[in-house]
Each structure stands twice: as structure tokens, then as C-alpha cells.
Enzyme design. Structure first.
Site, PDB file in Angstrom:
ATOM      1  N   ASP A 108     -12.294  -1.551  -3.400  1.00 42.14           N
ATOM      2  CA  ASP A 108     -12.117  -2.996  -3.283  1.00 42.14           C
ATOM      3  C   ASP A 108     -13.055  -3.610  -2.243  1.00 42.14           C
ATOM      4  O   ASP A 108     -13.716  -2.894  -1.492  1.00 42.14           O
ATOM      5  CB  ASP A 108     -10.655  -3.328  -2.953  1.00 42.14           C
ATOM      6  CG  ASP A 108     -10.079  -2.465  -1.831  1.00 42.14           C
ATOM      7  OD1 ASP A 108     -10.862  -1.844  -1.084  1.00 42.14           O
ATOM      8  OD2 ASP A 108      -8.849  -2.411  -1.686  1.00 42.14           O
ATOM      9  N   GLU A 128      -1.620  -5.980  -5.557  1.00 40.06           N
ATOM     10  CA  GLU A 128      -0.366  -6.408  -4.940  1.00 40.06           C
ATOM     11  C   GLU A 128       0.794  -6.277  -5.940  1.00 40.06           C
ATOM     12  O   GLU A 128       0.564  -6.159  -7.157  1.00 40.06           O
ATOM     13  CB  GLU A 128      -0.505  -7.872  -4.477  1.00 40.06           C
ATOM     14  CG  GLU A 128      -1.591  -8.108  -3.428  1.00 40.06           C
ATOM     15  CD  GLU A 128      -1.177  -7.684  -2.015  1.00 40.06           C
ATOM     16  OE1 GLU A 128      -0.407  -6.718  -1.852  1.00 40.06           O
ATOM     17  OE2 GLU A 128      -1.660  -8.331  -1.063  1.00 40.06           O
ATOM     18  N   ASN A 172       3.709  -2.775   1.266  1.00 37.97           N
ATOM     19  CA  ASN A 172       4.394  -3.312   0.084  1.00 37.97           C
ATOM     20  C   ASN A 172       4.082  -2.488  -1.171  1.00 37.97           C
ATOM     21  O   ASN A 172       4.391  -2.902  -2.280  1.00 37.97           O
ATOM     22  CB  ASN A 172       3.992  -4.780  -0.138  1.00 37.97           C
ATOM     23  CG  ASN A 172       2.509  -4.940  -0.417  1.00 37.97           C
ATOM     24  OD1 ASN A 172       1.771  -3.955  -0.507  1.00 37.97           O
ATOM     25  ND2 ASN A 172       2.058  -6.174  -0.563  1.00 37.97           N
ATOM     26  N   HIS A 201       1.020  -1.610  -2.194  1.00 40.24           N
ATOM     27  CA  HIS A 201      -0.252  -1.875  -2.884  1.00 40.24           C
ATOM     28  C   HIS A 201      -1.187  -0.660  -2.803  1.00 40.24           C
ATOM     29  O   HIS A 201      -1.158   0.100  -1.840  1.00 40.24           O
ATOM     30  CB  HIS A 201      -0.917  -3.178  -2.439  1.00 40.24           C
ATOM     31  CG  HIS A 201      -1.568  -3.206  -1.102  1.00 40.24           C
ATOM     32  ND1 HIS A 201      -1.446  -4.281  -0.248  1.00 40.24           N
ATOM     33  CD2 HIS A 201      -2.366  -2.325  -0.456  1.00 40.24           C
ATOM     34  CE1 HIS A 201      -2.138  -4.051   0.849  1.00 40.24           C
ATOM     35  NE2 HIS A 201      -2.707  -2.869   0.747  1.00 40.24           N
TER      36      HIS A 201
HETATM   37  C1  GLP Z   1      -5.798  -2.318   2.775  1.00 37.62           C
HETATM   38  C2  GLP Z   1      -6.745  -1.729   1.709  1.00 37.62           C
HETATM   39  C3  GLP Z   1      -6.098  -0.571   1.013  1.00 37.62           C
HETATM   40  C4  GLP Z   1      -5.487   0.316   2.062  1.00 37.62           C
HETATM   41  C5  GLP Z   1      -4.275  -0.370   2.656  1.00 37.62           C
HETATM   42  C6  GLP Z   1      -3.659   0.383   3.829  1.00 37.62           C
HETATM   43  O1  GLP Z   1      -5.424  -3.615   2.532  1.00 37.62           O
HETATM   44  N1  GLP Z   1      -7.230  -2.641   0.744  1.00 37.62           N
HETATM   45  O2  GLP Z   1      -7.073   0.122   0.238  1.00 37.62           O
HETATM   46  O3  GLP Z   1      -5.055   1.516   1.489  1.00 37.62           O
HETATM   47  O4  GLP Z   1      -4.554  -1.702   2.990  1.00 37.62           O
HETATM   48  O5  GLP Z   1      -4.441   0.263   4.967  1.00 37.62           O
HETATM   49  P1  GLP Z   1      -4.287   1.148   6.239  1.00 37.62           P
HETATM   50  O6  GLP Z   1      -4.799   2.504   5.894  1.00 37.62           O
HETATM   51  O7  GLP Z   1      -5.120   0.481   7.285  1.00 37.62           O
HETATM   52  O8  GLP Z   1      -2.835   1.162   6.590  1.00 37.62           O
END
Ligand code: GLP
Length: 241
Positions: free
Chosen positions: A67, A143, A136, A138
Site C-alpha cells: 500500500d 479497512e 481493527n 485491517h
Molecule cells: C498500517 C499499514 C499496515 C500495517 C498496520 C500495522 O496502517 N498500512 O500495512 O500492517 O498499519 O502497523 P504497525 O506494524 O505499525 O502496528
């Protein structure tokens, strides 16, 4: 889903990193699906150290990211382009032309989504996808409520997601409201998936993923439809399991 439980973040990064480098060595032209966020940073550090110490090469490796934020240029330190460059690519011998991310600054975003989806197909799909998980549920930036049939698409970020990610920005006002993300169907086409999670903040999400059923209200539950998923998570993230 196979679950590998580790003591802490360091061990999670080590175990997942070890598994990953074994895959890269046995398939030097592997296509890796890459994630951003705090969770995979330790694995990327492992890959860099392994590249320096053991000379694992990335000359034929392709990488394709999940992404990117919309409205942020690749040169912006908060872009995922920049994150990947600084945290991984510039430390490896991977060819820049073999590293792919969606362009969140494209003038035609719908066309960019189509281009990216086709690109994934054209390079033969992702062999091994690395995923984190949002609180959440995702995956990528899909989402809750995202269709399991979704391909690369534009997503409106939830306020909670923007809040969680605001730690990387000067203020929440700077956090983009939209992103381009691989869809759930895109992610499920990967041949193999590693989902990583660390810390108590992910404990509810992992409990829901492992114990509850499959629902579009909880995007990560789509992973139960895939035949080859390994969860690598630490004790805090697995505290309800
Ligand atoms: C972000 C990214 C995801 C990631 C998630 C968790 O928004 N787009 O790909 O897995 O949130 O992030 P983190 O590893 O910092 O907790």
C-alpha cells in the site's frame, strides 16, 4: 493457519527473518510482498544483517508493496516509498527497477490501481507476502467492510487508523485520509503469507482472528480462506490465545 509464538519482538523478528532468508536462498528470484509499519522493521534489520554477514543476494528478487498513502510524494519521509528505501532497499543489492509500490501521487488514481493490479499479475504474482495487522483487523489498508473480492483500490482510512499512524507524523492533520492498497483478493492470491504481530495492542485483533469466524467486518479473517498462512507473533500479542 500455523502459529509460531515467540517470547518478544526480537525473537519474532529473528524467527520470521530466518524463515524468510531460507525462502530467498532456495528461490533467488522470489517475489516478496512487503509491508510497512513498525512491525516488520526488525525483520528488515535481520535481512540487512544477513545480507552483510552471509551475502544473501537480492539481485534477482522482486518486491511489491501492499500500500501507499494518497497525496504524498515518494520523496516525502512519511511515504511508504521512503520507508522502504530507508529501512530496507538501500541496504541490499536489490535493483530499484525490481521494487514496486503504488504511486499515491498519480494524477489518475483509478488508473494507477488498475496498473498496479496488472503489474502484480504480469510479474507472476507474489510468492511470499508479509503482513502486519491493524488493531481493527485491517491488512494492507483494507479497512473493515472491504469486500473479500477487492483488487487494488482506493480506501478511505478510518479515524482510528489515522490516529494510530499519526505517531509517524507531526500531527494527525498531516495523516492522509486515503490510501491505495492491494485488495483482499489480491492478497489472497499470494502463494504464501506470513502475518506478524507484536505487543498487547494487537492482542484483541489476534484473538478475533484466531477464535472468531470469517467476516468482512474483520478483514484479516479472510486469511482463513488461504491454505498457507503462518502467524509469527509474540507472547503479548497472543496473550488471549
Ligand atoms: C498500517 C499499514 C499496515 C500495517 C498496520 C500495522 O496502517 N498500512 O500495512 O500492517 O498499519 O502497523 P504497525 O506494524 O505499525 O502496528
Amino acid at each position: 493457519m500455523k502459529i509460531i509464538r515467540t517470547e518478544n519482538y526480537e525473537e519474532m523478528s529473528l524467527k520470521a527473518g530466518l524463515l524468510l532468508t531460507e525462502k530467498i536462498r532456495s528461490n533467488p528470484s522470489i517475489t516478496l510482498g512487503m509491508a510497512t509499519g513498525s512491525t516488520p522493521k526488525g525483520i528488515y534489520q535481520y535481512l540487512i544483517k544477513d545480507h552483510q554477514d552471509n551475502r544473501t543476494t537480492y539481485k534477482q528478487v522482486k518486491s511489491i508493496n501492499l500500500d501507499e498513502y494518497i497525496g504524498i510524494a515518494p520523496s516525502n519521509p512519511n511515504s511508504y516509498h521512503y520507508f522502504m528505501q530507508k529501512n530496507l532497499f538501500e541496504h541490499l543489492d536489490i535493483h530499484e527497477a525490481n521494487t514496486y509500490l503504488p504511486n499515491g501521487a498519480a494524477s489518475n488514481l483509478e488508473a494507477e490501481c488498475e496498473r498496479y493490479e496488472k503489474l502484480i499479475e504480469d510479474i507472476g504474482g507474489v510468492d511470499l507476502q508479509i503482513l502486519g495487522i491493524g488493531q481493527n483487523g485491517h491488512i494492507g489498508f483494507n479497512e473493515p467492510g472491504t469486500s473479500f473480492d477487492s483488487r487494488t483500490h482506493i480506501i478511505n482510512l478510518e479515524e482510528d487508523t489515522r490516529k494510530a499512524n499519526s505517531r509517524f507524523f507531526n500531527s494527525i492533520d498531516e495523516v492522509p485520509k486515503q490510501a491505495i492498497t492491494m485488495g483482499i483478493a489480491t492478497i489472497l492470491k499470494s502463494k504464501e503469507i506470513f502475518l506478524l504481530a507484536s505487543g498487547e495492542a494487537k492482542a484483541d485483533a489476534l484473538a478475533r482472528l484466531i477464535k472468531d469466524g470469517i467476516s468482512e467486518d474483520f478483514p484479516a479473517s479472510a486469511l482463513k480462506l488461504h491454505q498457507n498462512v503462518t502467524i509469527v507473533a509474540d507472547a503479548d500479542a497472543l496473550k488471549y490465545i
